[in-house]
Motif scaffolding. Structure first.
Motif, PDB file in Angstrom:
ATOM      1  N   THR A   2       0.828  -1.188   0.000  1.00  0.00           N
ATOM      2  CA  THR A   2       0.000   0.000   0.000  1.00  0.00           C
ATOM      3  C   THR A   2       0.872   1.250   0.000  1.00  0.00           C
ATOM      4  N   ASN A   3       0.566   2.177  -0.874  1.00  0.00           N
ATOM      5  CA  ASN A   3       1.238   3.472  -0.885  1.00  0.00           C
ATOM      6  C   ASN A   3       0.551   4.395   0.101  1.00  0.00           C
ATOM      7  N   ARG A   4       1.314   5.312   0.675  1.00  0.00           N
ATOM      8  CA  ARG A   4       0.756   6.267   1.638  1.00  0.00           C
ATOM      9  C   ARG A   4       1.295   7.657   1.322  1.00  0.00           C
ATOM     10  N   ARG A  15      10.386   3.492  -0.456  1.00  0.00           N
ATOM     11  CA  ARG A  15      10.705   4.922  -0.416  1.00  0.00           C
ATOM     12  C   ARG A  15      10.594   5.459   1.015  1.00  0.00           C
ATOM     13  N   LEU A  16       9.615   4.987   1.792  1.00  0.00           N
ATOM     14  CA  LEU A  16       9.493   5.402   3.183  1.00  0.00           C
ATOM     15  C   LEU A  16      10.721   4.966   3.974  1.00  0.00           C
ATOM     16  N   ALA A  17      11.159   3.734   3.765  1.00  0.00           N
ATOM     17  CA  ALA A  17      12.375   3.249   4.431  1.00  0.00           C
ATOM     18  C   ALA A  17      13.590   4.081   4.028  1.00  0.00           C
ATOM     19  N   ALA A  28      11.642  -4.108   2.013  1.00  0.00           N
ATOM     20  CA  ALA A  28      10.773  -3.425   2.973  1.00  0.00           C
ATOM     21  C   ALA A  28       9.407  -4.091   3.002  1.00  0.00           C
ATOM     22  N   ASP A  29       8.821  -4.170   4.206  1.00  0.00           N
ATOM     23  CA  ASP A  29       7.471  -4.703   4.375  1.00  0.00           C
ATOM     24  C   ASP A  29       6.455  -3.590   4.137  1.00  0.00           C
ATOM     25  N   ALA A  30       5.192  -3.905   4.270  1.00  0.00           N
ATOM     26  CA  ALA A  30       4.116  -2.941   4.049  1.00  0.00           C
ATOM     27  C   ALA A  30       4.132  -1.830   5.101  1.00  0.00           C
ATOM     28  N   ILE A  31       3.660  -0.668   4.697  1.00  0.00           N
ATOM     29  CA  ILE A  31       3.523   0.478   5.589  1.00  0.00           C
ATOM     30  C   ILE A  31       2.304   0.262   6.485  1.00  0.00           C
ATOM     31  N   ALA A  49       8.870  -1.937   8.461  1.00  0.00           N
ATOM     32  CA  ALA A  49      10.007  -2.805   8.777  1.00  0.00           C
ATOM     33  C   ALA A  49      10.803  -2.972   7.492  1.00  0.00           C
ATOM     34  N   TYR A  50      12.120  -2.850   7.600  1.00  0.00           N
ATOM     35  CA  TYR A  50      12.958  -2.941   6.405  1.00  0.00           C
ATOM     36  C   TYR A  50      14.333  -3.507   6.736  1.00  0.00           C
ATOM     37  N   MET A  51      15.004  -3.969   5.692  1.00  0.00           N
ATOM     38  CA  MET A  51      16.344  -4.530   5.830  1.00  0.00           C
ATOM     39  C   MET A  51      17.341  -3.630   5.109  1.00  0.00           C
ATOM     40  N   PRO A  52      18.140  -2.848   5.872  1.00  0.00           N
ATOM     41  CA  PRO A  52      19.163  -2.033   5.236  1.00  0.00           C
ATOM     42  C   PRO A  52      20.368  -2.872   4.792  1.00  0.00           C
ATOM     43  N   SER A  53      20.529  -4.043   5.400  1.00  0.00           N
ATOM     44  CA  SER A  53      21.599  -4.975   5.032  1.00  0.00           C
ATOM     45  C   SER A  53      21.098  -6.391   5.286  1.00  0.00           C
TER      46      SER A  53
END
Length: 73
Positions: A2-4, A15-17, A28-31, A49-53
């Protein structure tokens, strides 16, 4: 996913992450809506929730109205 709307622009989870982390994440998971208000402007806060590495999973928080952002690091 979902975009927010964040600061007047439609964003994806990736993009949020990137707005929170400063660079694009690997994944990245859903917002989702966070159960908190922004400490700077009392605006609504989103979480992702996201994975930078490969070895990190971060939960990031971003205000929809101002520049405030935070992580669970």
């Amino acid at each position: 996913m979902t975009n927010r709307v964040v600061q007047g622009r439609m964003v994806t989870a990736e993009r949020l992450a990137e707005l929170i982390e400063g660079e694009p994440p690997m994944e990245a998971d859903a917002i989702e809506d966070a159960d908190r208000q922004c400490p700077e402007c009392d605006g609504d806060v989103l979480t992702v929730a996201y994975m930078p590495s490969v070895t990190e999973l971060i939960t990031g928080y971003k205000c929809q109205e101002c520049d405030w952002a935070d992580t669970d690091r």
